[in-house]
Scaffold this motif. Structure first.
Motif: not given
Length: 190
Positions: A1, A8-13, A5-6
């Motif tokens: 990843m 975006r994942t952190k922001t989404a969480l 991508e990390r």
């Protein structure tokens, strides 16, 4: 990843966590009203919400062309009494739309106040996280506290105080304008 991508994942969480905490804060704040049955559909006591709904009902009539905006009938015979509480104008627009959609006055009054609390929660989160640089947990604690604090609940006796929830939004806007001016983007700041 990859890094993107990390991120975006952190922001989404984080957005998911903020949304869940906001929802839980609202359930906690309005819990006694949500679960008490139809006889208690408004915040605080049984007296002030009726007065507040009548002022909002006045605005609903103003938008339909039935009343003079400067003279709410609840203050009769005093003329020009709107200044007693002009913050109801902010709530009157969504209130009137909800009334036009068929909701009863007390429920139509509470929904905009709950939405104002959501705006307050979200803008407090952004202010603390982005502009103050607080940790995730400190931000979560602060946003929840600003939504459910006892003083905030007691302020619901006079729902015009709900507009205090817009203070973090105002500070976010001021901070953003400052950022734009520092970047010499005067047009965007304006």
């Amino acid at each position: 990843m990859g890094l993107l991508e990390r991120s975006r994942t952190k922001t989404a969480l984080e957005v998911g966590m903020a949304a869940l905490l906001c929802l839980l804060s609202l359930v906690y704040f309005y819990g006694s009203h949500l679960f008490s049955g139809p006889e208690l559909r408004y915040t605080f006591d049984r007296f002030d919400p009726i007065i507040q709904a009548s002022i909002l009902e006045h605005w609903y009539g103003v938008y339909r062309g039935l009343y003079d905006w400067r003279n709410p009938i609840i203050f009769y015979p005093i003329q020009g009494a709107l200044g007693f509480n002009d913050s109801y104008v902010l709530t009157s627009i969504p209130y009137s739309l909800l009334r036009a959609a068929g909701l009863d006055p007390l429920l139509a009054m509470e929904i905009p106040h709950a939405a104002t609390r959501v705006i307050g929660f979200a803008s407090a989160w952004i202010l603390m996280r982005r502009y103050f640089g607080l940790s995730l947990w400190a931000t979560a604690f602060g946003a929840v506290l600003l939504t459910v604090a006892n003083g905030i609940y007691l302020g619901t006796m006079h729902t015009q105080l709900t507009t205090v929830a817009y203070a973090p939004l105002l500070f976010c806007l001021i901070a953003r304008i400052h950022e734009l001016l520092v970047d010499e983007r005067r047009g965007a700041a304006l």
